[in-house]
Write a protein that holds these residues in place. Sequence first.
Motif, PDB file in Angstrom:
ATOM      1  N   CYS A 185      -8.400  -8.780  -0.436  1.00  0.00           N
ATOM      2  CA  CYS A 185      -8.707  -9.533   0.789  1.00  0.00           C
ATOM      3  C   CYS A 185      -7.842 -10.770   0.984  1.00  0.00           C
ATOM      4  CB  CYS A 185     -10.182  -9.916   0.823  1.00  0.00           C
ATOM      5  SG  CYS A 185     -10.661 -11.197  -0.360  1.00  0.00           S
ATOM      6  N   GLY A 186      -7.053 -11.150  -0.041  1.00  0.00           N
ATOM      7  CA  GLY A 186      -6.171 -12.304   0.068  1.00  0.00           C
ATOM      8  C   GLY A 186      -6.830 -13.645  -0.214  1.00  0.00           C
ATOM      9  N   ALA A 200     -15.331 -13.543  -2.502  1.00  0.00           N
ATOM     10  CA  ALA A 200     -15.398 -13.173  -1.090  1.00  0.00           C
ATOM     11  C   ALA A 200     -15.723 -11.692  -0.885  1.00  0.00           C
ATOM     12  CB  ALA A 200     -14.084 -13.516  -0.389  1.00  0.00           C
ATOM     13  N   CYS A 201     -15.049 -10.816  -1.661  1.00  0.00           N
ATOM     14  CA  CYS A 201     -15.241  -9.378  -1.433  1.00  0.00           C
ATOM     15  C   CYS A 201     -15.763  -8.626  -2.654  1.00  0.00           C
ATOM     16  CB  CYS A 201     -13.928  -8.737  -0.960  1.00  0.00           C
ATOM     17  SG  CYS A 201     -12.663  -8.596  -2.238  1.00  0.00           S
TER      18      CYS A 201
END
Length: 77
Positions: free
Chosen positions: A11-12, A29-30
Amino acid sequence: MPLYAYSCDSCGHGFETLVRSDDVPQCPACGGADLTRQLSVIAKPASGGGAMAEAPCASMDGPGGCGAGCPAFSDCG
């Protein structure tokens, strides 16, 4: 436990986390585990006292900085 900086390849998202030797870090985040460990930013004492400040040339001329193109080359050491 060392503190490491990571960038998630899925996701960066960039983040820092404490990692034990047997832990596999995951992106907050992911939840992905496909991570790239980032280089740490080096800090040096600020000229006014005990506070820490980012080295003025940490990103100049490659890892470690302080190359000929560094504007603070004479201040680095």
